[in-house]
Motif scaffolding. Structure first.
Motif, mmCIF file in Angstrom:
data_model
loop_
_atom_site.group_PDB
_atom_site.id
_atom_site.type_symbol
_atom_site.label_atom_id
_atom_site.label_comp_id
_atom_site.label_asym_id
_atom_site.label_seq_id
_atom_site.Cartn_x
_atom_site.Cartn_y
_atom_site.Cartn_z
ATOM 1 N N GLY A 60 0.783 -1.230 0.000
ATOM 2 C CA GLY A 60 0.000 0.000 0.000
ATOM 3 C C GLY A 60 0.814 1.278 0.000
ATOM 4 N N TYR A 61 2.141 1.165 -0.010
ATOM 5 C CA TYR A 61 3.017 2.349 -0.009
ATOM 6 C C TYR A 61 3.765 2.451 -1.338
ATOM 7 C CZ TYR A 61 2.260 2.340 5.021
ATOM 8 O OH TYR A 61 1.683 2.366 6.256
ATOM 9 N N LEU A 62 3.864 3.653 -1.861
ATOM 10 C CA LEU A 62 4.615 3.897 -3.081
ATOM 11 C C LEU A 62 6.083 4.090 -2.699
ATOM 12 C CD1 LEU A 62 4.418 4.266 -6.150
ATOM 13 C CD2 LEU A 62 4.133 6.725 -5.743
ATOM 14 N N LEU A 63 6.919 3.129 -3.081
ATOM 15 C CA LEU A 63 8.329 3.122 -2.684
ATOM 16 C C LEU A 63 9.230 3.007 -3.908
ATOM 17 C CD1 LEU A 63 8.027 0.553 0.247
ATOM 18 C CD2 LEU A 63 8.160 3.042 0.424
ATOM 19 N N PRO A 64 10.490 3.457 -3.792
ATOM 20 C CA PRO A 64 11.446 3.245 -4.888
ATOM 21 C C PRO A 64 11.656 1.740 -5.111
ATOM 22 C CG PRO A 64 12.312 4.819 -3.296
ATOM 23 C CD PRO A 64 11.080 4.212 -2.698
ATOM 24 N N LYS A 65 11.834 1.351 -6.369
ATOM 25 C CA LYS A 65 12.084 -0.059 -6.682
ATOM 26 C C LYS A 65 13.377 -0.511 -6.017
ATOM 27 C CE LYS A 65 9.635 -0.540 -11.025
ATOM 28 N NZ LYS A 65 9.752 -0.876 -12.446
ATOM 29 N N ILE A 66 13.443 -1.811 -5.757
ATOM 30 C CA ILE A 66 14.611 -2.394 -5.107
ATOM 31 C C ILE A 66 15.888 -2.081 -5.891
ATOM 32 C CG2 ILE A 66 14.382 -4.639 -6.228
ATOM 33 C CD1 ILE A 66 15.207 -5.814 -3.421
ATOM 34 N N HIS A 67 16.960 -1.867 -5.193
ATOM 35 C CA HIS A 67 18.297 -1.520 -5.702
ATOM 36 C C HIS A 67 18.420 -0.071 -6.163
ATOM 37 C CE1 HIS A 67 19.408 -5.688 -5.311
ATOM 38 N NE2 HIS A 67 18.437 -6.042 -6.124
ATOM 39 N N SER A 68 17.338 0.715 -6.084
ATOM 40 C CA SER A 68 17.435 2.145 -6.385
ATOM 41 C C SER A 68 18.245 2.820 -5.294
ATOM 42 C CB SER A 68 16.042 2.788 -6.412
ATOM 43 O OG SER A 68 15.269 2.281 -7.455
ATOM 44 N N GLY A 69 18.837 3.957 -5.628
ATOM 45 C CA GLY A 69 19.519 4.747 -4.617
ATOM 46 C C GLY A 69 20.970 5.028 -4.946
ATOM 47 N N PRO A 70 21.692 5.553 -3.953
ATOM 48 C CA PRO A 70 23.077 5.986 -4.171
ATOM 49 C C PRO A 70 24.083 4.833 -4.096
ATOM 50 C CG PRO A 70 22.401 6.501 -1.939
ATOM 51 C CD PRO A 70 21.198 5.926 -2.626
ATOM 52 N N TYR A 71 25.082 4.907 -4.956
ATOM 53 C CA TYR A 71 26.180 3.946 -4.998
ATOM 54 C C TYR A 71 27.504 4.705 -5.004
ATOM 55 C CZ TYR A 71 23.021 0.144 -6.385
ATOM 56 O OH TYR A 71 22.022 -0.788 -6.426
ATOM 57 N N LEU A 72 28.515 4.127 -4.408
ATOM 58 C CA LEU A 72 29.893 4.591 -4.557
ATOM 59 C C LEU A 72 30.548 3.693 -5.589
ATOM 60 C CD1 LEU A 72 30.963 5.104 -0.834
ATOM 61 C CD2 LEU A 72 30.342 6.858 -2.506
ATOM 62 N N TYR A 73 31.482 4.255 -6.362
ATOM 63 C CA TYR A 73 32.151 3.432 -7.363
ATOM 64 C C TYR A 73 33.632 3.763 -7.431
ATOM 65 C CZ TYR A 73 32.304 7.365 -10.659
ATOM 66 O OH TYR A 73 32.552 8.565 -11.262
ATOM 67 N N GLU A 74 34.376 2.792 -7.947
ATOM 68 C CA GLU A 74 35.795 2.970 -8.247
ATOM 69 C C GLU A 74 36.059 2.299 -9.585
ATOM 70 O OE1 GLU A 74 40.183 1.593 -6.642
ATOM 71 O OE2 GLU A 74 38.475 1.424 -5.301
ATOM 72 N N LEU A 75 36.552 3.072 -10.556
ATOM 73 C CA LEU A 75 36.846 2.530 -11.881
ATOM 74 C C LEU A 75 38.187 1.816 -11.873
ATOM 75 C CD1 LEU A 75 35.780 5.472 -14.185
ATOM 76 C CD2 LEU A 75 34.605 3.307 -13.864
ATOM 77 N N LYS A 76 38.214 0.697 -12.577
ATOM 78 C CA LYS A 76 39.444 -0.048 -12.784
ATOM 79 C C LYS A 76 39.607 -0.225 -14.283
ATOM 80 C CE LYS A 76 39.046 -2.071 -8.288
ATOM 81 N NZ LYS A 76 39.128 -3.220 -7.446
ATOM 82 N N ASN A 77 40.584 -1.003 -14.742
ATOM 83 C CA ASN A 77 40.835 -1.133 -16.179
ATOM 84 C C ASN A 77 39.606 -1.569 -16.969
ATOM 85 O OD1 ASN A 77 43.457 -0.302 -15.973
ATOM 86 N ND2 ASN A 77 44.267 -2.362 -15.760
ATOM 87 N N ASP A 78 39.023 -2.690 -16.605
ATOM 88 C CA ASP A 78 37.861 -3.202 -17.339
ATOM 89 C C ASP A 78 36.719 -3.556 -16.392
ATOM 90 O OD1 ASP A 78 39.005 -5.352 -16.117
ATOM 91 O OD2 ASP A 78 38.970 -6.658 -17.878
ATOM 92 N N SER A 79 36.709 -2.916 -15.227
ATOM 93 C CA SER A 79 35.650 -3.207 -14.266
ATOM 94 C C SER A 79 35.344 -1.972 -13.421
ATOM 95 C CB SER A 79 36.054 -4.373 -13.359
ATOM 96 O OG SER A 79 37.143 -4.021 -12.537
#
Length: 128
Positions: A60-79
């Motif tokens: 009954g509540y309108l919520l963001p879909k699962i896995h939505s939200g803020p992420y931290l990232y670190e780029l590597k060569n191919d990942s």
């Protein structure tokens, strides 16, 4: 000997510069190319992004879909190493990542879609 040191210095500098260029090139809004419902918003001033997946009604509540939200990232060569900031887990998880500046898109390993396999690759195109 001096030539070798100079060459080594140039290689180190060029490698670190290209890494920074990729981070700045991610700045903006990217949309998932197949279904066009999920977006990733990167800000140049941080090493994070927000995954927007829309909303759904849960109990009954309108919520963001699962896995939505803020992420931290670190780029590597191919990942790319990701941490979901809303999760209790602070361990970085690596996923495939390839930025194509000519096509203005990137490919990333599936880190959030539960209906497809974890080995699937998602494509995002830059819209702003």
């Amino acid at each position: 000997m001096k030539k070798l040191l100079f060459i080594r210095f140039v290689v180190v500098i060029s490698t670190s510069c290209s890494h920074n260029v990729e981070q700045s090139q991610l700045s903006g809004v990217w949309i998932e190319a197949t279904h066009k419902t999920d977006t990733m918003v990167f800000e140049n001033s941080s090493k994070g992004f927000v995954l927007n997946r829309g909303k759904e009604v849960v109990n009954g509540y309108l919520l963001p879909k699962i896995h939505s939200g803020p992420y931290l990232y670190e780029l590597k060569n191919d990942s790319i190493a990701l941490i979901n900031q809303l999760s209790g887990n602070s361990k970085r998880i690596n996923y495939y990542f390839k930025l194509d500046l000519i096509m203005n898109q990137f490919k990333i390993g599936n880190f959030y879609v539960d209906s497809i396999g974890k080995t699937e690759i998602l494509t995002f195109s830059k819209i702003r």
